[in-house]
Design a protein around this motif. Structure first.
Motif, short mmCIF file in Angstrom:
data_model
loop_
_atom_site.label_atom_id
_atom_site.label_comp_id
_atom_site.label_asym_id
_atom_site.label_seq_id
_atom_site.Cartn_x
_atom_site.Cartn_y
_atom_site.Cartn_z
N LEU A 133 0.83 -1.19 0.00
CA LEU A 133 0.00 0.00 0.00
C LEU A 133 0.87 1.25 0.00
N GLN A 134 0.25 2.40 -0.26
CA GLN A 134 0.99 3.66 -0.21
C GLN A 134 1.41 4.01 1.21
N VAL A 190 -6.79 8.53 1.91
CA VAL A 190 -6.18 8.05 0.67
C VAL A 190 -6.99 6.90 0.07
N SER A 208 -6.37 4.03 -2.95
CA SER A 208 -5.37 3.42 -3.82
C SER A 208 -6.01 2.30 -4.61
N TYR A 209 -5.36 1.91 -5.72
CA TYR A 209 -5.89 0.79 -6.49
C TYR A 209 -4.78 -0.13 -6.98
N ALA A 231 0.34 -0.59 -4.74
CA ALA A 231 -0.88 0.19 -4.95
C ALA A 231 -0.54 1.56 -5.54
N ILE A 232 -1.43 2.06 -6.39
CA ILE A 232 -1.26 3.33 -7.10
C ILE A 232 -2.35 4.30 -6.64
N ASP A 233 -2.01 5.58 -6.58
CA ASP A 233 -2.97 6.59 -6.13
C ASP A 233 -4.18 6.63 -7.04
#
Length: 203
Positions: A154-155, A183, A185-186, A195-197
């Protein structure tokens, strides 16, 4: 919302999962303050028809703060508190009743994770041990028993976040790090990676 019925027992933070016809609630804490009575029982409801829950079976151990996920056939319950943090993964066949069977293990024991699933792969996000929030993302192949495998990160470390998905993309939103955060994330469920924002919750 409209009244559907009642569970057989009070349950605080059970693990939940569903097929298209049946919903399952497994374990949970009977007395959230103080937390001292971890249930092993499993209830189910028939989603298209209103009515109270019926007995499904039992977990191998009383467990609260576990996470649930499923495909159309198999329900999985992972992690949780017994009250010690555990890494156990168990499963049931949703359309039949009975006790859980062993599936495998998470890479580390933890509770308050988030989850989502595609028709083939189940994802477990974050969670926490007594001293920290985790940024771990792991996956299992739902139809095949085995230990969870590292997916990415995760971020930020998160516990008590929310997981959701369609057949392609998994979303993780919110949580505690230990401060609350907004936040989103996906991930792409069929691949591996961090994970990307995605964006932010409104609060």
């Amino acid at each position: 919302t409209s009244d559907f019925g009642d569970m057989r027992e009070t349950r605080y933070v059970p693990a939940v999962c569903a097929s298209s016809t049946r919903g399952i609630a497994a374990g949970g804490d009977a007395t959230p303050s103080p937390a001292s009575d971890y249930r092993s029982s499993i209830d189910y409801v028939t989603i298209p028809s209103q009515g109270g829950a019926s007995e499904f079976g039992s977990l191998s151990v009383g467990n609260a703060y576990a996470v649930g996920l499923s495909d159309s056939t198999r329900g999985i319950i992972a992690g949780g508190n017994t009250p010690a943090m555990i890494n156990l993964i168990e499963y049931v066949t949703i359309e039949s009743t009975g006790d859980t069977s062993n599936f495998g293990d998470l890479t580390v024991g933890r509770g308050n994770c988030a989850s989502c699933a595609s028709p083939t792969r189940g994802i477990v996000f974050g969670g926490h041990r007594p001293s920290d929030s985790r940024d771990i993302i792991e996956y299992v192949t739902i139809a095949t028993r085995g230990d969870a495998i590292d997916f990415g990160n995760l971020q930020n470390g998160s516990r008590q976040g929310a997981g959701l998905s369609n057949t392609t993309r998994g979303i993780h939103a919110g949580g505690i790090t230990p401060t609350y955060f907004n936040v989103i994330s996906y991930i792409t469920i069929s691949t591996l990676g961090d994970a990307i924002d995605f964006g932010d919750l409104i609060a």
